[in-house]
Scaffold this active site. Structure first.
Site, PDB file in Angstrom:
ATOM      1  N   HIS A 121       0.874  -1.181   0.000  1.00  0.00           N
ATOM      2  CA  HIS A 121       0.000   0.000   0.000  1.00  0.00           C
ATOM      3  C   HIS A 121       0.910   1.229   0.000  1.00  0.00           C
ATOM      4  CE1 HIS A 121      -3.284   2.547   0.126  1.00  0.00           C
ATOM      5  NE2 HIS A 121      -3.986   2.057   1.135  1.00  0.00           N
TER       6      HIS A 121
ATOM      7  N   TYR B 135      -0.655   6.817   3.299  1.00  0.00           N
ATOM      8  CA  TYR B 135      -0.160   5.926   4.351  1.00  0.00           C
ATOM      9  C   TYR B 135       1.377   5.948   4.373  1.00  0.00           C
ATOM     10  CZ  TYR B 135      -5.057   4.836   4.608  1.00  0.00           C
ATOM     11  OH  TYR B 135      -6.407   4.971   4.750  1.00  0.00           O
TER      12      TYR B 135
HETATM   13  C1  LIG Z   1     -14.936   2.263   2.363  1.00  0.00           C
HETATM   14  C2  LIG Z   1     -13.682   2.233   1.539  1.00  0.00           C
HETATM   15  C3  LIG Z   1     -12.564   1.587   2.036  1.00  0.00           C
HETATM   16  C4  LIG Z   1     -11.384   1.553   1.293  1.00  0.00           C
HETATM   17  N1  LIG Z   1     -10.297   0.902   1.801  1.00  0.00           N
HETATM   18  C5  LIG Z   1      -9.142   0.876   1.080  1.00  0.00           C
HETATM   19  C6  LIG Z   1      -8.007   0.151   1.550  1.00  0.00           C
HETATM   20  O1  LIG Z   1      -8.053  -0.484   2.610  1.00  0.00           O
HETATM   21  N2  LIG Z   1      -6.884   0.187   0.793  1.00  0.00           N
HETATM   22  C7  LIG Z   1      -6.820   0.871  -0.394  1.00  0.00           C
HETATM   23  O2  LIG Z   1      -5.778   0.866  -1.072  1.00  0.00           O
HETATM   24  N3  LIG Z   1      -7.882   1.528  -0.885  1.00  0.00           N
HETATM   25  C8  LIG Z   1      -9.040   1.542  -0.184  1.00  0.00           C
HETATM   26  N4  LIG Z   1     -10.134   2.175  -0.703  1.00  0.00           N
HETATM   27  C9  LIG Z   1     -10.033   2.775  -2.055  1.00  0.00           C
HETATM   28  C10 LIG Z   1     -10.553   1.788  -3.106  1.00  0.00           C
HETATM   29  O3  LIG Z   1      -9.829   0.585  -3.135  1.00  0.00           O
HETATM   30  C11 LIG Z   1     -10.537   2.382  -4.536  1.00  0.00           C
HETATM   31  O4  LIG Z   1      -9.221   2.433  -5.017  1.00  0.00           O
HETATM   32  C12 LIG Z   1     -11.197   3.747  -4.592  1.00  0.00           C
HETATM   33  O5  LIG Z   1     -12.406   3.748  -3.864  1.00  0.00           O
HETATM   34  C13 LIG Z   1     -11.522   4.139  -6.051  1.00  0.00           C
HETATM   35  O6  LIG Z   1     -12.245   3.117  -6.686  1.00  0.00           O
HETATM   36  P1  LIG Z   1     -13.853   3.078  -6.835  1.00  0.00           P
HETATM   37  O7  LIG Z   1     -14.225   4.352  -7.541  1.00  0.00           O
HETATM   38  O8  LIG Z   1     -14.084   1.854  -7.659  1.00  0.00           O
HETATM   39  O9  LIG Z   1     -14.436   3.008  -5.474  1.00  0.00           O
HETATM   40  C14 LIG Z   1     -11.332   2.188   0.020  1.00  0.00           C
HETATM   41  C15 LIG Z   1     -12.477   2.821  -0.481  1.00  0.00           C
HETATM   42  C16 LIG Z   1     -13.643   2.847   0.262  1.00  0.00           C
HETATM   43  C17 LIG Z   1     -14.854   3.524  -0.322  1.00  0.00           C
END
Ligand SMILES: Cc1cc2nc3c(=O)[nH]c(=O)nc-3n(C[C@H](O)[C@H](O)[C@H](O)COP(=O)(O)O)c2cc1C
Ligand code: SF4
Length: 439
Positions: free
Chosen positions: A167, A172
């Protein structure tokens, strides 16, 4: 005619059956001490059954001090290996691969927990939005953290998982070293881009030394940091040109793939980019964070006040992306990175339409996409694409209610307009607890 979405993707050490990955996402599904539960297995199974080629786990701390909040399963001791083996085996039954996201939050900790009141970081400056305080890492801290990542990778391999992801995005610990806006060190881990990248390159080399060259290793990176998108007086942070150089160093050190994201914090107005910032929910759930940082109580009061809350909401949305641009908003950066490296590149951010994903892969902007929220809304989206649908009947609205609920409530889709009733919505949210741990 063959569909590029459903062509296998071959990495050096891993083949995935199609081009759609479940992006890192989960809720507080596990025990306080980092031991795993059936709930996490239920969560991951929703997506494996729904047809994604691979699941990239949410944040898995390599050390308790590096967690963002309690109740996320960790990989900080060998004791955790059997749980992750069970997760992997359950997912594999659906011909789906499982990649663990090895993580350390550094100073960015939403709910620190009781064990370590102070986070570690490249700096001793608190983060500008929440005021999370931290301690500058010594060279010994850096060495032991590098070793913790390597041990995490070794444990993931022993658990039979298909690979690991660093990550290195979204503010982070790895970002805290990479970022020109955050890293203010004067030693060999700060200053030039090469020095700021030293920490993560050492992690990659340590992982390769521990697990060998035949285990999949990828890195999620915030290609453009937009560090001053919301707080205009802050420095802008790394550009995509900086990140291209970092990606080339990572590949030379042994990384098999890049996963392209954005933003120097989490959340960030551009990640996950939203059509709204649901202030009513934020005003309730942010209370869990009220004592986490120097500014969190102030922020809670600001969110709860109708006037200041509305001003903040507008600023947040202005700093994000117009709704029409959310789908594939990281594709321009991803294309530039893909042109500069010879490993497959995955793009995250907003995807929800098969034809958009297909075109992005055909144009060679990326080799695959990762999806988080649209799969929370429609767990079977990939199966729907396979059946010929271009978009889900009830698409995700990018409302970000799932995001602001997650610090306090179970993760699921909280957009009531997508359901026949509130009861139906809650039934969907609570379905992650079935089957229960003890039947
Ligand atoms: C509730 C939530 C938790 C997430 N937790 C993580 C995580 O633990 N690690 C990470 O790299 N990204 C995390 N993300 C980001 C998503 O993996 C993703 O890259 C981001 O939401 C954009 O994609 P999307 O538009 O398909 O949601 C999180 C997003 C949301 C909404
Ligand atoms: S709450 Fe549902 S509709 Fe809103 S962003 Fe999350 S998954 Fe999408």
């Amino acid at each position: 005619m063959s569909d590029v979405i459903f062509e296998p993707l071959r990495f050096k050490n891993l083949t995935v059956k199609n081009r759609i990955f479940r992006s890192n996402i989960s809720g507080r599904f596990d025990n306080y001490d980092g031991s795993g539960t059936q709930t996490r297995i239920n969560w991951e199974l929703k997506f494996a059954r729904g047809g994604v080629g691979a699941i990239i786990s949410s944040f898995v701390p390599v050390h308790i001090r590096g967690r963002i909040m309690p109740n996320y399963a960790t990989i900080d001791t060998d004791e955790r290996i059997p749980f992750w083996r069970a997760v992997g085996e359950a997912v594999h039954e659906h011909d789906c691969r499982f990649i663990m996201q090895l993580s350390h939050g550094g100073r960015q900790r939403d709910v620190p927990g009781v064990e370590y009141p102070l986070g570690l970081s490249s700096t001793d400056q608190k983060d500008p939005l929440h005021g999370f305080e931290c301690q500058r890492m010594t060279t010994d801290d850096i060495k032991s953290t590098v070793a913790a990542f390597a041990e995490g990778a070794r444990r993931a391999r022993e658990a039979g998982l298909d690979g690991v992801e660093l990550h290195g995005a979204n503010g982070y610990l790895i970002t805290q070293f990479l970022s020109s806006a955050i890293n203010d060190r004067k030693d060999e881990y700060g200053g030039s881009l090469e020095n700021r990248a030293r920490f993560v390159v050492e992690i990659v080399k340590a992982i390769r030394a521990r697990v060998g060259t035949d285990f999949h290793l990828q890195m999620k990176i915030s290609a453009t940091e937009y560090n001053n998108a919301l707080l205009k007086l802050e420095k802008p942070g790394n550009t995509v040109t900086d990140s291209i150089q970092v990606c080339q160093w990572l590949v030379a050190a042994g990384v098999d793939s890049l996963h392209v994201s954005t933003g120097s914090s989490f959340p960030h107005p551009r990640n996950p980019a939203g059509s709204d910032l649901p202030l009513d929910v934020l005003g309730q759930t942010y209370e869990v964070m009220a004592s986490s940082g120097e500014s969190t109580l102030r922020n809670l009061l600001l969110f709860r006040n109708p006037l200041t809350g509305e001003i903040f909401r507008h600023q947040w949305l202005d700093a994000g992306a117009p709704v029409a641009q959310i789908e594939g908003l990281n594709l321009p950066d991803t294309r530039l990175i893909k042109q500069a490296v010879d490993v497959p590149v995955i793009c995250t951010g907003g995807f929800q339409t098969a034809s958009v994903i297909r075109s992005a892969i055909e144009r060679k902007d990326c080799d695959a996409v990762s999806i988080a929220r649209r799969l929370v809304a429609n767990n079977d989206l990939v199966n729907q694409f396979a059946a010929g649908r271009d978009r889900a009947e009830k698409p995700c609205t990018y409302c970000n209610k799932c995001l602001v609920h997650v610090v306090e409530h179970p993760l699921g889709c909280y957009e009531e307009s997508r359901f026949a009733s509130r009861e139906e919505m809650l039934q969907q949210v609570m379905s992650v607890f079935h089957p229960p741990a003890y039947v």
